[in-house]
Structures are given as C-alpha cells and as structure tokens.
Design an enzyme around this catalytic site. Structure first.
Site, mmCIF file in Angstrom:
data_model
loop_
_atom_site.group_PDB
_atom_site.id
_atom_site.type_symbol
_atom_site.label_atom_id
_atom_site.label_comp_id
_atom_site.label_asym_id
_atom_site.label_seq_id
_atom_site.Cartn_x
_atom_site.Cartn_y
_atom_site.Cartn_z
ATOM 1 N N LYS A 59 -46.368 31.682 54.442
ATOM 2 C CA LYS A 59 -46.788 32.827 54.129
ATOM 3 C C LYS A 59 -47.812 33.056 53.227
ATOM 4 O O LYS A 59 -48.624 33.765 53.301
ATOM 5 C CB LYS A 59 -45.609 33.890 53.583
ATOM 6 C CG LYS A 59 -44.391 34.128 54.951
ATOM 7 C CD LYS A 59 -43.409 34.539 54.490
ATOM 8 C CE LYS A 59 -42.211 34.658 55.735
ATOM 9 N NZ LYS A 59 -40.891 35.055 55.450
ATOM 10 N N GLN A 103 -37.243 36.202 50.693
ATOM 11 C CA GLN A 103 -36.824 35.418 51.486
ATOM 12 C C GLN A 103 -35.340 35.509 51.693
ATOM 13 O O GLN A 103 -34.359 35.030 50.635
ATOM 14 C CB GLN A 103 -37.287 33.910 51.236
ATOM 15 C CG GLN A 103 -37.133 33.070 52.323
ATOM 16 C CD GLN A 103 -37.914 33.358 53.636
ATOM 17 O OE1 GLN A 103 -39.417 33.717 53.454
ATOM 18 N NE2 GLN A 103 -37.362 33.167 54.785
ATOM 19 N N ASP A 126 -41.124 43.737 54.795
ATOM 20 C CA ASP A 126 -40.354 43.388 55.952
ATOM 21 C C ASP A 126 -39.615 44.693 56.642
ATOM 22 O O ASP A 126 -38.691 44.543 57.369
ATOM 23 C CB ASP A 126 -39.089 42.793 54.982
ATOM 24 C CG ASP A 126 -39.336 41.328 55.321
ATOM 25 O OD1 ASP A 126 -40.146 40.844 56.239
ATOM 26 O OD2 ASP A 126 -38.522 40.205 54.766
#
Ligand code: NAP
Length: 291
Positions: A59, A103, A126
């Site tokens: 990322k 994460q 997200d």
C-alpha cells in the site's frame, strides 16, 4: 458480449489496476497543481503477521507511485484495544492525514468492530464505518469499500452492461457482498444475494448475467453455476496446497462464461488501486469543507 463458450475473455485485473492507479496519479497531480494539498494515507498495523506486513508495504509503494504521502504506525501484538483506539482517534484529529487504514484482522484480543467505530468517517478509506456503510446502503455518496468498488471497475472495463442485468452475488459479508449489493443496485442491476442458506445455489447462479463469488471456499462454483456468456467475477482468495485459488473453478467456468477474472490477477490487484482512489477522494472532500 464477446467470446461465448470456449473463448471466454480473461479480465486482466493487473492491467485495470495499473490503469486506475495511473488515472489517480494524474488526478493527484492535477489536484495539487490546482492548489490542493498532497493527500496522505496513514496505515496502522498491530502485530507481526507476515502477510499483513506485505499488504501494508504494498500500500505504501502504491502511495509513492500515485504521488500520495503515507505514514505508518506499527504496534506490538500485545497493544491493548484502548491504546489502538486512542491512536486511531488521534489520527482522526490530525489535520495532516486524509485517510486511515487499520490493517485487519487485528490480534484476537482486539475487537475489530470497536476499532472501526473509532475511525473518522471522512478518513475511512476502507469504507467500513457504520456511517459509510449507511450512506452506501441509502444510495448516497460516501467512501466505498475498496474490493467491491474494484469489482465495479472490472465490470465496466470488461464492457459488461450492468443496467438491467441479472446480478447474483454469492456471499453477504460487510466487506464485500453487502456493499456490492448496493453498488450494483445503484447501477440499476437486478440483484440477488445468495449465501450459505440459499436453496438451489446452482439454479440461482445460472440466472446471472453477472456472477460474483465472495465466499472463501476454493472452487465452490463451476460450469454448472454459470449461464452461457455470463461475466464471472471471482473475489475469493484462498490459500490451498496448490497455491492461491479463487471461489470459482476457473477451468470449468471458463468453458461457459463470456468473461472471467483469474485468481490471482483478477480482483486482488484492484483493492489497492481503489484505496488510492479513495484516499484522493477523501483529500478532495476534506479540502472542500471549510475548517
Ligand atoms: P466471509 O466474511 O467469510 O463471508 C463469506 C460469505 O460466503 C458469507 O456470506 C457466507 O454465507 C457465504 N458462504 C459460505 N459458504 C457458502 C456456501 N457453501 N454457499 C454459499 N454461500 C456460502 O468472507 P469475505 O470476507 O466476504 O471474503 C470472501 C472471499 O473473498 C475470501 O476468499 C477472501 O479471502 C476474499 N477477499 C478478497 C479480497 C481481495 O481481493 N482483495 C478482499 C476481501 C475478501 P452466510 O452469510 O450465510 O454465512
């Protein structure tokens, strides 16, 4: 649709992902040239899961390539839920950060839902907070989860018509299946959500012009689930003794599908591309709101 029967078109997720990433890089440069700030993504990783470290590193590489800044917070596996939530809130309050990515999954002693609830919805790249899930379910603009957003990009890229199509999604997780229901509905597909209690799964799937598998069971769906000429999108990423496998039996489904994504190299690479797009979108939305 091109390629009925044996010659199903392979939808190349790596190619589409790099196109999206280039597009976002161009838009980042344009945003900055127009007086905007450089978008910045913050990632948070708890513990030492090797796969999670690889995902986070990728990322950051993608951010560099897109001209997006990034900062990383790495916390030991014994970090308490309270300390993690405190950090996530502090990042939310930090005016220099546009996107927050925690994460997942966190270590077992941490409740992921409570951590997600601490994310500032305007930085929720997200798309997992209740606020963004609610906006999406209500057909209103917000930050959309990256993987289902990537599925839509792949459908568009493959030339699959969404409006009026019969779409069947197998799987109803908050991460993939549910947001995809709203996204496809928003594009005027006729949407069916199938799951573990669905009767006659093959019969339901065979109705689909667009069949999406987001299940987590390797090779669950094969030719008998696919209508001739359908577009088949395989979200599944399953580690097996034979390597990474999707939820679709590719060799069988390709005989019937009109277009199909491989695993790996299909949906997988799209997630990171959509994360870049979301970080830019969050930066632009924050810049548009007066302090
Ligand atoms: P999940 O939360 O475990 O949800 C699985 C869904 O599949 C559930 O809705 C479940 O039904 C349904 N299901 C399970 N067995 C079934 C069966 N035999 N028949 C029909 N439906 C069945 O999984 P997820 O997070 O959505 O992930 C699904 C897959 O996508 C996994 O392989 C994951 O690794 C992959 N994934 C990939 C990406 C990416 O490409 N970047 C991102 C996220 C996930 P119930 O609701 O009835 O239990």
């Amino acid at each position: 649709m091109e390629g009925q029967g044996l010659s199903a078109k392979i939808i190349d997720g790596k190619q589409v992902s790099s196109e999206v990433r280039e597009r976002v890089a161009g838009e980042v440069a344009e945003f900055i040239a127009g007086g905007g700030h450089r978008p910045v993504l913050a990632t948070v990783l708890v513990g030492d899961d090797p796969a999670s470290h690889v995902y986070v590193a990728n990322k950051h590489k993608a951010c560099d390539a897109a001209g997006i800044g990034s900062v990383h917070h790495e916390l030991p596996s014994e970090t308490s839920e309270t300390d993690l939530i405190t950090l996530v809130r502090a990042i939310g309050d930090d005016d220099g950060i546009d996107g927050i990515l925690v994460q997942l999954p966190p270590p077992d002693h941490i409740d992921a839902d409570r951590v997600i609830a601490a994310i500032d919805p305007t930085k929720d790249v997200d798309g997992l907070t209740a606020t963004n899930a609610g906006l999406l379910a209500g057909g209103r603009p917000g930050l959309v989860p990256c993987t289902p957003a990537g599925v839509i990009e792949l459908l568009d890229h493959s030339g699959t018509g969404i409006e009026g199509a019969e779409a069947v999604i197998v799987g109803r997780s908050n991460l993939v299946g549910r947001p995809l229901i709203s996204l496809l509905l928003g594009r005027n597909a006729t949407v069916t959500a199938a799951h573990s209690r669905t009767r006659d799964l093959a019969g339901v799937c065979r109705r689909a012009d667009i069949l999406v598998a987001a299940v987590g069971v390797p090779g669950l769906l094969g030719a008998e689930h696919v209508k001739q000429g359908a577009t088949v999108i395989d979200v599944g990423i399953n580690r097996t003794d034979d390597g990474l496998r999707g939820d679709i039996n590719f060799d069988s489904a390709i005989e019937v599908a009109g277009a199909i994504t491989p695993v790996p190299g299909g949906v997988g690479p799209m997630t990171i591309a959509m994360l870049m797009a979301n970080t830019l979108a969050a930066a632009k939305a924050r810049a548009a709101v007066p302090n």
